[in-house]
Design an enzyme around this catalytic site. Structure first.
Site, PDB file in Angstrom:
ATOM      1  N   ASP A 225     -14.877  14.548  49.921  1.00  0.00           N
ATOM      2  CA  ASP A 225     -13.964  14.436  51.046  1.00  0.00           C
ATOM      3  C   ASP A 225     -14.213  13.094  51.752  1.00  0.00           C
ATOM      4  O   ASP A 225     -14.331  12.070  51.092  1.00  0.00           O
ATOM      5  CB  ASP A 225     -14.114  15.647  51.979  1.00  0.00           C
ATOM      6  CG  ASP A 225     -12.965  15.781  52.969  1.00  0.00           C
ATOM      7  OD1 ASP A 225     -11.929  16.367  52.590  1.00  0.00           O
ATOM      8  OD2 ASP A 225     -13.075  15.274  54.099  1.00  0.00           O
TER       9      ASP A 225
ATOM     10  N   TYR B  70      -6.497   9.392  61.604  1.00  0.00           N
ATOM     11  CA  TYR B  70      -5.697   8.461  62.378  1.00  0.00           C
ATOM     12  C   TYR B  70      -5.973   7.022  61.937  1.00  0.00           C
ATOM     13  O   TYR B  70      -5.040   6.226  61.730  1.00  0.00           O
ATOM     14  CB  TYR B  70      -5.988   8.610  63.874  1.00  0.00           C
ATOM     15  CG  TYR B  70      -5.045   7.818  64.734  1.00  0.00           C
ATOM     16  CD1 TYR B  70      -3.860   8.387  65.202  1.00  0.00           C
ATOM     17  CD2 TYR B  70      -5.312   6.493  65.069  1.00  0.00           C
ATOM     18  CE1 TYR B  70      -2.973   7.666  65.977  1.00  0.00           C
ATOM     19  CE2 TYR B  70      -4.433   5.754  65.831  1.00  0.00           C
ATOM     20  CZ  TYR B  70      -3.260   6.340  66.287  1.00  0.00           C
ATOM     21  OH  TYR B  70      -2.382   5.591  67.035  1.00  0.00           O
TER      22      TYR B  70
ATOM     23  N   HIS C 118     -13.211  21.975  46.273  1.00  0.00           N
ATOM     24  CA  HIS C 118     -13.396  20.839  47.163  1.00  0.00           C
ATOM     25  C   HIS C 118     -14.754  20.852  47.854  1.00  0.00           C
ATOM     26  O   HIS C 118     -15.312  19.794  48.145  1.00  0.00           O
ATOM     27  CB  HIS C 118     -12.272  20.877  48.203  1.00  0.00           C
ATOM     28  CG  HIS C 118     -12.208  19.695  49.094  1.00  0.00           C
ATOM     29  ND1 HIS C 118     -11.831  18.446  48.642  1.00  0.00           N
ATOM     30  CD2 HIS C 118     -12.457  19.555  50.425  1.00  0.00           C
ATOM     31  CE1 HIS C 118     -11.834  17.598  49.645  1.00  0.00           C
ATOM     32  NE2 HIS C 118     -12.218  18.240  50.744  1.00  0.00           N
TER      33      HIS C 118
END
Length: 385
Positions: A179, A307, A360
């Site tokens: 990740d 972001y 994951h």
């Protein structure tokens, strides 16, 4: 350079009591028509999970699991960075930086850490031991305090390089991650290549761009279809976390059940659980992670890498990682870029293993298998320090 200070996790009793009170006053939504989980977290499952959280979950036991490992905090790049630092048991342990992602935490590493630091305990060779440094990402969990600066992936990598070399004194080290941890690890392999003996990943950090599909092979076409489905149906969380993170933070910072619903849905969707999240994780494992986000108030700040990525360049340039790289491809990972695409980013792929099971959250789902892959990849690189 400041010295690390030993740290022990202990949440105030008042904070635990406040959580219990909020859980008791939960207002659940109705269940949308259709199959459970079809539109997000299932109301029935969340009711059951909240009941367990209120009446059976033992946060102190989870604290003890983490406190079994040596932990520290150190002022670095304007924040206090939390990290586990577990010495390897062998003749020459290799320093290994282990980086987690979202919506994970250092709780992901509780089961894999002993397998890496003390392989002889699990029937392995002590010469394969690692000394593991596992930080909480800046803005995550115990590396967060209200009002602190937000870090993009590039700055996280610089911070972790300084932790390993300037603070802990490791001239060269290994790195592994999934990740966002895979992004941090790949960025280290680009920006701090002289400090790395190699990197190992369980997520490929290539841009999700169909233009990278150069050969038109059947494997690339399958990936294109997978990528389209992902972008159409599974990436909504990235859009809100990457565009309006502050707005979302209000709801998830104020409602523990809202936080649990947001996180559990990802643990179910991204793991090799066959639709039953508790085939891959126990309630205690799920709630340890969720509770850490809750008690630290760090969910809003944990959105920042999304972001920063959406409003800046991709953090790793094309063909920008030249250090030796190994990859473990788990069958229920969110995306499976083919090797031809990976080679547009990583120029020295030494090991590529298709794993038989797992998803994951590989360090939690398949700690033995992932530890074995990490050991096998770094074994021939140990002489390169």
């Amino acid at each position: 350079m400041a010295k690390p200070v030993p740290f022990t996790l202990r949440v105030d009793d008042d904070a635990i009591a406040d959580l219990q009170d909020r859980l008791a006053r939960t207002r659940f939504p109705d269940q949308a028509p259709g199959a459970p989980w079809a539109y997000g977290s299932d109301v029935g499952y969340l009711r059951d999970l909240v009941e367990y959280w209120k009446n059976a979950f033992d946060w102190r036991a989870q604290e003890a699991r983490l406190n079994a490992f040596a932990q520290f905090k150190v002022p670095l790049d304007g924040i206090d960075v939390h990290f586990l630092h577990v010495e390897g048991k062998g003749p020459a342990p290799l320093p290994l930086l282990l980086s987690h992602g979202w919506p994970g935490s250092v709780f992901e590493f509780v089961d894999i850490l002993p397998r890496l630091t003390d392989p002889a305990r699990f029937g392995g060779d002590p010469r394969d031991a690692f000394t593991v440094v596992a930080p909480s990402l800046p803005g995550y969990g115990l590396s967060f305090s209200p009002g602190q600066e937000r870090f993009a992936i590039e700055r996280v990598a610089d911070c972790f390089a300084a932790l390993m070399t300037d603070v802990l004194g490791y001239a060269r080290f290994a790195a592994q991650g999934g990740d966002w941890g895979a992004f941090v690890t790949s960025r280290l392999g680009h920006a701090h290549a002289n400090k790395l003996v190699g990197i190992h990943l369980n997520l490929l950090t290539v841009p999700r761009d169909p233009k990278l599909l150069a050969t038109g092979s059947a494997e690339e076409q399958a990936y294109l279809a997978e990528l389209k489905t992902w972008l159409d149906e599974e990436s909504g969380y990235q859009w809100i976390q990457g565009t309006r993170p502050q707005t979302l933070a209000f709801g998830l910072t104020d409602s523990p059940v809202g936080l649990a619903a947001w996180i559990v849905e990802k643990f179910r969707a991204w793991s090799d659980c066959g639709g039953d999240v508790e085939r891959a994780f126990t309630k205690d494992e799920l709630l340890a992670d969720i509770s850490l986000y809750w008690f630290t108030g760090a969910i809003g700040s944990s959105f920042w890498p999304y972001y920063a990525r959406r409003h800046g360049p991709w953090p790793i340039p094309q063909r920008g990682v030249e250090v030796p790289m190994g990859y473990a491809e788990f069958p229920r990972e969110i995306l499976h870029p083919p090797r031809s695409v990976a080679e547009t980013m990583y120029t020295d792929i030494r090991r590529w293993t298709r794993m038989p099971a797992g998803g994951h959250f590989a360090a939690m789902e398949e700690p033995e298998a992932l530890a074995r892959e990490i050991v096998e990849f770094f074994r021939p690189l140990r002489g390169a320090r």
